[in-house]
Design an enzyme around this catalytic site. Structure first.
Site: not given
Length: 213
Positions: A10, A82
């Protein structure tokens, strides 16, 4: 059949910029991250993407939506989140070291079965995280044999994919960078990931030049 995977981290967030640990905390892109996502979208405009998949955390989702544009759908997958760091989440790295010295030391020493203390969420070990996200990547590859897919996720997810593809042990120090909005190319065949190229960032460098002009 071989699946081609573009694995993308990202764009930048405000917490990335100050080294505050995010984990599962849902932080959006900052202005720089949005510029990176737009540059990424331009770089991938000609790629024959059959599917675009993202972690459901908004920093990944916003990046993927920039790539998808208004006419394509982004599929979300919690397996691509994550690593969960428990009580460490939301803390600056320096504050973690000061407040939880033993646990911080185990983390930095790459004890892959160490689990940070629970906070709002129960943390996971690096080994657990590795299997969770590599299984998630593999599942999407199996769904798209012979096709090209883009997966937008997080630095830790990309690290796990790199280790899986190169045979690098989980205990060894990370000696490679995982840059925001970088393009990393893998293939998946016969149940295995293979690395084709790592850390493509020319599209971001061009963005900087454009900003200067």
């Amino acid at each position: 059949m071989t699946t081609s995977i573009l694995l993308i981290r990202h764009g930048e967030t405000a917490w990335n910029a100050v080294r505050r640990l995010q984990g599962h905390i849902d932080i959006p892109l900052n202005p720089e991250g949005r510029r990176q996502a737009d540059a990424l979208a331009r770089a991938l405009a000609a790629e024959p993407l059959h599917a675009i998949i993202a972690s459901d955390l908004q920093r990944a989702l916003q990046t993927a939506q920039a790539v998808a544009g208004p006419d394509r759908t982004v599929q979300q997958d919690v397996q691509l989140r994550e690593r969960c760091y428990g009580v460490f989440e939301g803390m600056l790295y320096a504050d973690i070291e000061r407040t939880y010295p033993a646990e911080f030391a185990a983390w930095q020493a790459r004890d892959i079965d160490a689990v940070p203390p629970a906070g709002e969420r129960v943390a996971e070990s690096f080994r657990q995280f590795f299997h969770r996200c590599t299984d998630g990547i593999a599942a999407w590859a199996v769904r798209h044999p012979g096709q090209t897919i883009a997966i937008v996720a997080h630095g830790g997810v990309l690290e796990c994919a790199y280790r899986a593809a190169t045979g690098m042990t989980l205990e060894s120090p990370r000696d490679f960078q995982v840059k925001n909005a970088s393009i990393n190319r893998f293939t998946f065949a016969n149940g295995k990931l293979a690395l084709q190229s790592w850390g493509e960032t020319a599209h971001l460098e061009q963005l900087v030049l454009d900003d200067i002009v």
